[in-house]
Design an enzyme around this catalytic site. Sequence first.
Site, PDB file in Angstrom:
ATOM      1  N   HIS A 172       2.823   8.796  24.944  1.00 36.10           N
ATOM      2  CA  HIS A 172       3.813   7.938  26.074  1.00 36.10           C
ATOM      3  C   HIS A 172       4.231   9.516  26.514  1.00 36.10           C
ATOM      4  O   HIS A 172       5.761   8.885  26.987  1.00 36.10           O
ATOM      5  CB  HIS A 172       4.520   7.588  24.475  1.00 36.10           C
ATOM      6  CG  HIS A 172       4.846   8.732  23.203  1.00 36.10           C
ATOM      7  ND1 HIS A 172       3.957   8.556  22.548  1.00 36.10           N
ATOM      8  CD2 HIS A 172       5.917   8.903  24.087  1.00 36.10           C
ATOM      9  CE1 HIS A 172       5.182   9.816  21.533  1.00 36.10           C
ATOM     10  NE2 HIS A 172       6.430   9.588  22.410  1.00 36.10           N
ATOM     11  N   HIS A 201       1.494  16.700  24.258  1.00 42.92           N
ATOM     12  CA  HIS A 201       2.036  17.703  23.439  1.00 42.92           C
ATOM     13  C   HIS A 201       2.709  19.134  24.311  1.00 42.92           C
ATOM     14  O   HIS A 201       3.659  19.446  23.960  1.00 42.92           O
ATOM     15  CB  HIS A 201       2.808  17.582  21.923  1.00 42.92           C
ATOM     16  CG  HIS A 201       2.534  16.152  21.165  1.00 42.92           C
ATOM     17  ND1 HIS A 201       3.089  16.430  20.089  1.00 42.92           N
ATOM     18  CD2 HIS A 201       3.286  15.487  21.668  1.00 42.92           C
ATOM     19  CE1 HIS A 201       2.849  14.991  19.438  1.00 42.92           C
ATOM     20  NE2 HIS A 201       3.421  14.286  21.064  1.00 42.92           N
TER      21      HIS A 201
END
Length: 211
Positions: A172, A201
């Site tokens: 996300h 990430h």
Amino acid sequence: MSKRIVLIGAGSAQFGLGTLTDLFQSEPLRGSTIVLHDINPQALERVLKLGQEYAQTHNLPYTLEATTSRPEALKGADFCIISIEVGNRFLLWEQDWYIPLQYGIRQVYGENGGPGGLFHSLRIIPPILEICGDVMRLCPEAYVFNFSNPMSRICTTVKRKYPDLRLTGLCHEIASMERHLPYILERPFEEVEIVAGGLNHFSFLLEARER
């Protein structure tokens, strides 16, 4: 377009209810059957009940089912969305961070990279390989979307084991730009065009320009 969409790990309030909310907003998927699967029957029943109540209240044309049997859930599936964890997520995550620290290895996050990410991978990859093996056996044409971390390690391993699996790893991170950029740039997100790149990430906003 009626499809069979399977959510594995659907007993999670965050993943189960959050993904149902996204699916309920999809015009192309209206009329689909959404199958909720989890190994925790109580959590699964709770998400099913809330999802059915919401769909009925808003007159949404979706059929919701729930089962603790993964083969039953996957049979004939068109899409499979995975978001699982193994054991006590936060307790194990804490250990993934503190054990390397005892040996002088300070990690930023300890979930996806470094020794903590390795520990996490060793726990979670075996059950995900089992899930993907079931997909290849029961619904080999299905598209599989993985939300579990460590994303890059999971996807690399799965594609090596099952190169023909239609697998995509999703995070996300970039999607969150829709919330943050309007505040930073002081303009609606619809007026902004973005280009992003990188790994899970470890992603970057490369460009942001006015449409």
